[in-house]
Design a protein around this motif. Structure first.
Motif, mmCIF file in Angstrom:
data_model
loop_
_atom_site.group_PDB
_atom_site.id
_atom_site.type_symbol
_atom_site.label_atom_id
_atom_site.label_comp_id
_atom_site.label_asym_id
_atom_site.label_seq_id
_atom_site.Cartn_x
_atom_site.Cartn_y
_atom_site.Cartn_z
ATOM 1 N N SER A 9 35.092 32.799 45.496
ATOM 2 C CA SER A 9 34.749 33.717 46.576
ATOM 3 C C SER A 9 35.501 35.031 46.381
ATOM 4 O O SER A 9 36.501 35.084 45.654
ATOM 5 C CB SER A 9 35.184 33.105 47.908
ATOM 6 O OG SER A 9 36.601 32.971 47.913
ATOM 7 N N ALA A 10 35.039 36.068 47.076
ATOM 8 C CA ALA A 10 35.704 37.375 47.004
ATOM 9 C C ALA A 10 37.174 37.237 47.405
ATOM 10 O O ALA A 10 38.060 37.858 46.810
ATOM 11 C CB ALA A 10 34.987 38.369 47.918
ATOM 12 N N GLU A 11 37.406 36.394 48.394
ATOM 13 C CA GLU A 11 38.762 36.222 48.910
ATOM 14 C C GLU A 11 39.708 35.646 47.849
ATOM 15 O O GLU A 11 40.820 36.141 47.644
ATOM 16 C CB GLU A 11 38.671 35.279 50.110
ATOM 17 C CG GLU A 11 39.867 35.325 51.013
ATOM 18 C CD GLU A 11 39.802 34.197 52.047
ATOM 19 O OE1 GLU A 11 38.689 33.661 52.296
ATOM 20 O OE2 GLU A 11 40.869 33.848 52.566
ATOM 21 N N ILE A 64 39.221 35.658 44.562
ATOM 22 C CA ILE A 64 39.362 36.603 43.442
ATOM 23 C C ILE A 64 40.386 37.666 43.801
ATOM 24 O O ILE A 64 41.248 38.017 43.003
ATOM 25 C CB ILE A 64 38.010 37.285 43.077
ATOM 26 C CG1 ILE A 64 37.015 36.251 42.551
ATOM 27 C CG2 ILE A 64 38.214 38.391 42.045
ATOM 28 C CD1 ILE A 64 35.621 36.782 42.306
ATOM 29 N N SER A 65 40.297 38.142 45.045
ATOM 30 C CA SER A 65 41.213 39.222 45.389
ATOM 31 C C SER A 65 42.650 38.698 45.482
ATOM 32 O O SER A 65 43.599 39.432 45.173
ATOM 33 C CB SER A 65 40.758 39.973 46.635
ATOM 34 O OG SER A 65 41.364 39.470 47.760
ATOM 35 N N SER A 66 42.809 37.448 45.819
ATOM 36 C CA SER A 66 44.189 36.954 45.858
ATOM 37 C C SER A 66 44.741 36.822 44.433
ATOM 38 O O SER A 66 45.910 37.148 44.170
ATOM 39 C CB SER A 66 44.283 35.692 46.723
ATOM 40 O OG SER A 66 44.635 34.578 45.996
ATOM 41 N N ALA A 67 43.901 36.403 43.484
ATOM 42 C CA ALA A 67 44.338 36.362 42.078
ATOM 43 C C ALA A 67 44.624 37.773 41.569
ATOM 44 O O ALA A 67 45.630 38.016 40.883
ATOM 45 C CB ALA A 67 43.252 35.712 41.216
ATOM 46 N N LEU A 68 43.750 38.700 41.941
ATOM 47 C CA LEU A 68 43.933 40.084 41.483
ATOM 48 C C LEU A 68 45.238 40.670 42.010
ATOM 49 O O LEU A 68 45.994 41.320 41.271
ATOM 50 C CB LEU A 68 42.727 40.940 41.925
ATOM 51 C CG LEU A 68 42.786 42.427 41.596
ATOM 52 C CD1 LEU A 68 42.949 42.657 40.089
ATOM 53 C CD2 LEU A 68 41.522 43.147 42.087
ATOM 54 N N LYS A 69 45.520 40.395 43.286
ATOM 55 C CA LYS A 69 46.778 40.900 43.865
ATOM 56 C C LYS A 69 47.984 40.357 43.100
ATOM 57 O O LYS A 69 48.926 41.091 42.797
ATOM 58 C CB LYS A 69 46.875 40.509 45.347
ATOM 59 C CG LYS A 69 46.137 41.478 46.259
ATOM 60 C CD LYS A 69 46.499 41.231 47.709
ATOM 61 C CE LYS A 69 45.330 40.639 48.439
ATOM 62 N NZ LYS A 69 45.519 40.321 49.829
ATOM 63 N N ASP A 70 47.935 39.060 42.788
ATOM 64 C CA ASP A 70 49.039 38.458 42.030
ATOM 65 C C ASP A 70 49.187 39.125 40.664
ATOM 66 O O ASP A 70 50.293 39.420 40.219
ATOM 67 C CB ASP A 70 48.797 36.951 41.827
ATOM 68 C CG ASP A 70 48.927 36.174 43.132
ATOM 69 O OD1 ASP A 70 49.472 36.739 44.106
ATOM 70 O OD2 ASP A 70 48.479 35.014 43.185
ATOM 71 N N LEU A 71 48.056 39.357 40.014
ATOM 72 C CA LEU A 71 48.091 39.940 38.674
ATOM 73 C C LEU A 71 48.636 41.372 38.694
ATOM 74 O O LEU A 71 49.459 41.753 37.855
ATOM 75 C CB LEU A 71 46.683 39.923 38.056
ATOM 76 C CG LEU A 71 46.526 40.636 36.714
ATOM 77 C CD1 LEU A 71 47.427 40.034 35.650
ATOM 78 C CD2 LEU A 71 45.069 40.596 36.235
ATOM 79 N N ARG A 75 33.101 45.055 46.019
ATOM 80 C CA ARG A 75 33.673 46.023 46.981
ATOM 81 C C ARG A 75 34.657 45.309 47.892
ATOM 82 O O ARG A 75 35.712 45.835 48.211
ATOM 83 C CB ARG A 75 32.559 46.659 47.824
ATOM 84 C CG ARG A 75 31.791 47.690 47.060
ATOM 85 C CD ARG A 75 31.303 48.827 47.983
ATOM 86 N NE ARG A 75 30.644 49.830 47.152
ATOM 87 C CZ ARG A 75 29.320 49.962 47.066
ATOM 88 N NH1 ARG A 75 28.515 49.204 47.790
ATOM 89 N NH2 ARG A 75 28.804 50.869 46.260
ATOM 90 N N GLU A 76 34.265 44.102 48.288
ATOM 91 C CA GLU A 76 35.127 43.295 49.151
ATOM 92 C C GLU A 76 36.444 42.948 48.438
ATOM 93 O O GLU A 76 37.527 43.055 49.014
ATOM 94 C CB GLU A 76 34.411 41.972 49.463
ATOM 95 C CG GLU A 76 34.156 41.694 50.915
ATOM 96 C CD GLU A 76 33.316 40.427 51.029
ATOM 97 O OE1 GLU A 76 33.904 39.339 51.125
ATOM 98 O OE2 GLU A 76 32.067 40.541 50.980
ATOM 99 N N VAL A 77 36.302 42.538 47.169
ATOM 100 C CA VAL A 77 37.483 42.202 46.366
ATOM 101 C C VAL A 77 38.412 43.411 46.298
ATOM 102 O O VAL A 77 39.616 43.305 46.554
ATOM 103 C CB VAL A 77 37.078 41.789 44.922
ATOM 104 C CG1 VAL A 77 38.304 41.703 44.021
ATOM 105 C CG2 VAL A 77 36.318 40.472 44.936
ATOM 106 N N ALA A 78 37.836 44.561 45.973
ATOM 107 C CA ALA A 78 38.627 45.776 45.814
ATOM 108 C C ALA A 78 39.319 46.128 47.121
ATOM 109 O O ALA A 78 40.510 46.441 47.147
ATOM 110 C CB ALA A 78 37.731 46.923 45.347
#
Ligand SMILES: Nc1ncnc2c1ncn2[C@@H]1O[C@H](COP(=O)(O)OP(=O)(O)OP(=O)(O)O)[C@@H](O)[C@H]1O
Ligand SMILES: [Mg+2]
Length: 367
Positions: free
Chosen positions: A71-73, A75-82, A174-177
């Motif tokens: 989910s976007a949620e 993915i965005s949590s992984a992206l934040k960690d990265l 867009r949501e992820v970003a």
């Protein structure tokens, strides 16, 4: 995974402190991992500030190296960690759209149609290629410069390269970003980012072979123009899956065996054979893509550039050399940026994994 060089990069980052120009980050959300590359412009050159990767498996409750559909949620949590782990300092970003959420094709337009009429003609033509309602996709296109010598007899038709992206995926990204506090000003289909990162001024026909976890993307370029794009629905995860199934071992152990030994063999003599079940399939599709191109345009492929994490497997380069008649090289996208000399060997060997992220950052620097 994180950035294994975090400390080193952290240090060399300091060397550019106070330098003019803004930093940008390219974000490649792959099916098994996210990759980021941060660059900054200085004196007309692109400086590498930092880079890193994170596996998505753990965010899906699965192993490293598995293909995910998050989910976007998540993915965005992984992206934040990265972003945090790789000490990315900018929110100016560019994101890649997976080839699986897009279509790339060539449309022939009759010579009497003028370019100003393309916006009304192309959506009609594109309908023949797009399996979903046209309202569900965003279209973009580019008129291919004419070269009578390779257009086969010059029947006067104009070729237009059309790309269609599912609107859903743009909404999702867009949501992820947004939830990762990223200002992403543009999205690009991953193939185009990979091309920017891996090509120099090749004038002949070149195949870009991008083997990710889920898929292998094949793009043929000629005189800097995309001629053919094809996706093989197998990637490096399929190798781990067949090792796991045939040797009755957990996926994680199979993935580790693949990475440790690859085609060089190792503890199990059957390993190279098992790997070749997947690679033979991919190469045979690649060979027919090459053959079709060579017949259609009466040209030969002079070089194959390898990209994607899958090509990092031990022995893969030799296998690819044995399969293709042309020269075969591993892409080295980091040679497009300035980095300290001591990092060169490690960047060259990590290069194939970061092509898409680097290509995105390069384009963002230009804008
Ligand atoms: N050193 C290595 N040896 C063997 N395989 C490797 C190595 N490093 C990475 N891989 C494999 O490469 C794949 C990940 O590559 P990459 O990051 O390009 O994929 P992705 O972008 O997530 O996938 P896709 O592009 O298909 O969406 C994984 O299947 C991983 O097992
Ligand atoms: Mg990828």
């Amino acid at each position: 995974m994180g950035n294994p060089l975090q400390n080193i990069i952290g240090k060399f980052q300091g060397m550019f402190k106070g330098a003019p120009g803004t930093s940008v980050v390219g974000i490649d959300i792959g099916s098994s991992a996210i990759k980021v590359v941060q660059l900054k412009k200085k004196g007309g050159k692109a400086l590498l500030e930092t880079y890193g990767a994170i596996s998505l498996g753990p965010y899906a409750g699965t192993d490293l190296g598995t293909v995910t559909n998050l989910s976007a949620e998540k993915i965005s949590s992984a992206l934040k960690d990265l972003l945090k782990e790789s000490t990315v300092t900018t929110t100016d970003a560019a994101l890649s759209i997976p080839s699986s959420a897009s279509l790339i094709f060539m449309v022939d337009i009759p010579p009497q149609v003028e370019e100003k009429d393309y916006p009304s003609i192309i959506p009609i033509e594109a309908r023949k290629y797009i399996p979903v309602p046209i309202s569900e996709v965003s279209l973009d296109w580019w008129a291919v410069p004419k070269r009578e010598d390779i257009e086969g007899g010059g029947d006067g038709k104009n070729q237009v390269l059309v790309v269609a992206i599912q609107n859903d995926i743009i909404t999702k990204y867009r949501e992820v970003a947004k939830s990762a506090d990223i200002n992403s000003t543009f999205y690009e289909i991953e193939v185009f980012s990979a091309i920017r990162a891996n090509f120099g001024h090749e004038l002949s026909s070149v195949l870009l072979f991008d083997m990710g976890a889920s898929k292998t993307k094949l793009t043929i370029m000629d005189y800097g123009v995309v001629r053919t794009f094809h996706t093989v629905s197998r990637g490096s995860q399929d190798i781990s899956n067949s090792i796991s199934a045939s040797l009755s071992i957990p996926f994680a152990s199979a993935e580790q065996m693949k990475r440790d030994f690859g085609l060089a063999g190792g503890s199990d003599p059957k390993l190279p054979e098992l790997i070749r079940l997947s690679t033979d399939f991919i190469f045979s599709e690649a060979n027919s893509v090459v053959l079709n191109y060579e017949k259609k345009y009466n040209k030969t492929i002079s070089k194959v550039i390898l990209s994607g994490g899958g090509v990092l497997m031990k022995g893969f380069l030799d296998l690819a050399k044995a399969n293709f008649k042309s020269e075969v090289v591993e892409g080295n996208p980091f040679d497009k940026v300035v980095a300290p000399a001591f990092l060169e060997p490690v960047l060259a060997s990590a290069g194939p994994e970061f092509g898409v992220a680097l290509g995105l950052a390069l384009r963002k620097l230009e804008s």
